[in-house]
Motif scaffolding. Structure first.
Motif, PDB file in Angstrom:
ATOM      1  N   ALA A  75       0.827  -1.203   0.000  1.00 24.02           N
ATOM      2  CA  ALA A  75       0.000   0.000   0.000  1.00 24.02           C
ATOM      3  C   ALA A  75       0.863   1.255   0.000  1.00 24.02           C
ATOM      4  N   ALA A  76       1.987   1.201   0.711  1.00 35.54           N
ATOM      5  CA  ALA A  76       2.862   2.373   0.819  1.00 35.54           C
ATOM      6  C   ALA A  76       3.479   2.772  -0.509  1.00 35.54           C
ATOM      7  N   ARG A  77       3.499   1.875  -1.472  1.00 32.88           N
ATOM      8  CA  ARG A  77       4.089   2.207  -2.767  1.00 32.88           C
ATOM      9  C   ARG A  77       3.252   3.228  -3.540  1.00 32.88           C
ATOM     10  N   ALA A  78       2.038   3.520  -3.043  1.00 34.19           N
ATOM     11  CA  ALA A  78       1.216   4.568  -3.650  1.00 34.19           C
ATOM     12  C   ALA A  78       1.564   5.953  -3.101  1.00 34.19           C
ATOM     13  N   ILE A  79       2.391   6.016  -2.062  1.00 37.29           N
ATOM     14  CA  ILE A  79       2.766   7.293  -1.469  1.00 37.29           C
ATOM     15  C   ILE A  79       3.700   8.038  -2.421  1.00 37.29           C
ATOM     16  N   PRO A  80       3.497   9.328  -2.624  1.00 35.52           N
ATOM     17  CA  PRO A  80       4.356  10.096  -3.540  1.00 35.52           C
ATOM     18  C   PRO A  80       5.832   9.983  -3.191  1.00 35.52           C
ATOM     19  N   VAL A  81       6.667   9.962  -4.208  1.00 39.89           N
ATOM     20  CA  VAL A  81       8.107   9.752  -4.050  1.00 39.89           C
ATOM     21  C   VAL A  81       8.774  10.886  -3.274  1.00 39.89           C
ATOM     22  N   THR A  82       8.147  12.047  -3.219  1.00 40.56           N
ATOM     23  CA  THR A  82       8.757  13.225  -2.586  1.00 40.56           C
ATOM     24  C   THR A  82       8.627  13.229  -1.066  1.00 40.56           C
ATOM     25  N   GLU A  83       7.886  12.301  -0.499  1.00 42.44           N
ATOM     26  CA  GLU A  83       7.612  12.349   0.948  1.00 42.44           C
ATOM     27  C   GLU A  83       8.682  11.643   1.762  1.00 42.44           C
ATOM     28  N   ARG A  84       8.888  12.157   2.973  1.00 39.07           N
ATOM     29  CA  ARG A  84       9.851  11.585   3.916  1.00 39.07           C
ATOM     30  C   ARG A  84       9.110  10.650   4.866  1.00 39.07           C
ATOM     31  N   LEU A  85       9.549   9.397   4.941  1.00 40.38           N
ATOM     32  CA  LEU A  85       8.921   8.398   5.793  1.00 40.38           C
ATOM     33  C   LEU A  85       9.896   7.989   6.891  1.00 40.38           C
ATOM     34  N   ILE A  86       9.390   7.871   8.115  1.00 37.43           N
ATOM     35  CA  ILE A  86      10.192   7.339   9.216  1.00 37.43           C
ATOM     36  C   ILE A  86       9.459   6.125   9.779  1.00 37.43           C
ATOM     37  N   THR A  87      10.137   4.986   9.784  1.00 37.86           N
ATOM     38  CA  THR A  87       9.537   3.752  10.285  1.00 37.86           C
ATOM     39  C   THR A  87      10.114   3.396  11.644  1.00 37.86           C
ATOM     40  N   ILE A  88       9.261   2.848  12.499  1.00 37.65           N
ATOM     41  CA  ILE A  88       9.669   2.423  13.842  1.00 37.65           C
ATOM     42  C   ILE A  88       9.204   0.992  14.020  1.00 37.65           C
ATOM     43  N   GLU A  89      10.146   0.091  14.319  1.00 36.17           N
ATOM     44  CA  GLU A  89       9.811  -1.319  14.464  1.00 36.17           C
ATOM     45  C   GLU A  89      10.609  -1.945  15.599  1.00 36.17           C
TER      46      GLU A  89
END
Length: 435
Positions: A235-249
């Motif tokens: 689903a996340a592959r639909a997010i625009p390429v310009t956005e900054r994502l921070i993942t916490i796991e």
């Protein structure tokens, strides 16, 4: 004349002796260990061939020698009996209850028992320790400082293998040393790929893709091994390429970084305390840290504790489009889970305050389940519409059908549809869904 299997055992002992004589006091990098194993294996195979000729026997054929060499090197410097399984892209999960009671789950849903992965339980323990040594070297290079001891005093080991798979191993607390490996599969899949596998309908895929673009906060829920991480990643592959994502796991699994699709990704992993009881870094602390590093979206894998409150606050305070995975047996139970984590956190929110926080933060819940014939599917989608006392109010826009596959139910609200259409959802898709 010895069989190939007997020859592997015999020559492996010679190679292992040479490796032991060469080894230093610390763990050897995996590449160096494999290079040495290949060199010593070639030496003992040359000696074996010379001895065979001297006796008047035919040496091994090139094909047989290659098989013997590969088996020896894999046992000593690779993943041993796991090497072939880890190299099989169709193998999704590996479960070993002892060295010779081994089962695999494949990506097509099939399940089977396979050959032993070690010749004894002691050898299985040594194989697991080899994985731990490799992970320890990687941790030292990255500066993460994780403890990687596996013995009677530290009978549980959890680590990430070099191919991204997750390994959990136990000893002493079970009758036999055992391990479970969850493979990293379908890393580059998008929702259209999952449509092709029958996981969801094309119309639902378009809705969820539009929801990602429209910055709707989403919870991906489901039971163990239902595909939550795979689905969230797709689903996340639909997010625009310009956005900054921070993942916490708790353990790296999302793997959202992609130089073409998601080039600006910062991945955090929580850390347990070391043997001295210091150095722990919690998921909650990492969520708070993430918010100070200008994320467009915050992503939490396996939300199950105090971090839920910080995640919900992030969702409601400007980081729209954030999402998380949660263990739950139904889409409705996802709200109960979030509330339980919230009320147990140090803030001690009331159930009423938790329901209000969830209602103000979450837009959609997507639930994944198994069909009776063991296929992973989306079974339910809920739209959050408000709260009433201790309850989060929601509409089930797709509900489970007879085989647990989602079927259209209650239409999305007009204001939500407006947001989705503004994000590219086609009117023809809405008509085709048939709400």
């Amino acid at each position: 004349m010895a069989t190939e299997a007997e020859l592997v055992v015999e020559l492996r002992g010679l190679v292992a002796g040479q490796m032991a004589a060469h080894a230093g006091t610390g763990p050897m990098p995996i590449a160096e260990r494999r290079r040495l194993a290949e060199r010593y294996t070639a030496d003992v195979l040359d000696a074996h061939a010379q001895q065979a000729v001297a006796r008047g026997d035919a040496p091994l054929s090139a094909q047989a020698e290659a098989r013997v060499s590969r088996a020896i090197v894999d046992r000593i410097a690779g993943a041993g009996g796991l090497e072939s399984l880890l190299g099989d892209k169709d193998v999704e999960n590996i479960e070993a209850n002892g060295c010779n009671n081994v089962f695999v789950h494949r990506t097509d849903g099939s399940y089977e028992r396979v050959s032993p992965i070690a010749e004894s339980d002691d050898e299985l323990v040594e194989l697991i320790r080899a994985f731990a040594s490799e992970a320890a070297i990687g941790d030292d290079e990255k500066g993460t400082g994780q403890e990687r001891t596996f013995d009677r005093n530290n009978p549980v080991l959890d680590l990430r293998l070099r191919d991204g798979s997750r390994l959990c191993a136990v000893m002493s607390v079970s009758a036999r040393p055992s391990l479970s490996i969850r493979r990293a599969t379908m890393i580059e899949a998008n929702l259209n790929d999952l449509v092709g596998r029958g996981m969801l309908s094309a119309g639902m895929a378009e809705v969820i893709q539009a929801a990602m673009r429209a910055h709707l906060n989403t919870i991906f829920a489901g039971g163990t091994n239902t595909g939550k991480t795979t689905f969230a990643r797709a689903a996340a592959r639909a997010i625009p390429v310009t956005e900054r994502l921070i993942t916490i796991e708790d353990a790296y699994e999302l793997e959202l970084y992609d130089p073409d699709v998601h080039p600006n990704v910062l991945a955090f992993q929580s850390r347990r305390a070391n043997l001295e009881g210091v150095g722990a870094v919690s998921m909650s602390a990492l969520v708070r840290t993430a918010l100070r590093m200008r994320p467009d979206r915050v992503v939490v894998g396996e939300a199950r504790g105090d971090e839920v409150i910080d995640l919900l606050k992030a969702m409601s305070q400007g980081n729209d489009g954030s999402f998380a995975t949660v263990h739950a047996s139904s889409s409705g139970q996802a709200f109960t889970r979030l509330m339980m984590y919230a009320v147990q956190a140090p803030e001690r929110l009331t159930f009423e305050a938790s329901a209000m926080l969830i209602a103000e933060s979450v837009h959609l819940v997507v639930h994944l389940d198994w069909t009776p014939d063991r296929k992973r599917v989306v079974s339910s989608v809920r739209e959050v519409v408000g709260f009433d006392g201790r309850d989060v109010a929601s509409n089930e826009v797709w509900r489970p059908g007879p085989d647990r596959r989602a079927v259209p139910n209650t239409p999305l609200r007009a204001e939500t549809l407006d947001r989705l259409e503004a994000a590219g959802l086609r009117a023809a898709t809405i008509e085709r869904i048939g709400w």
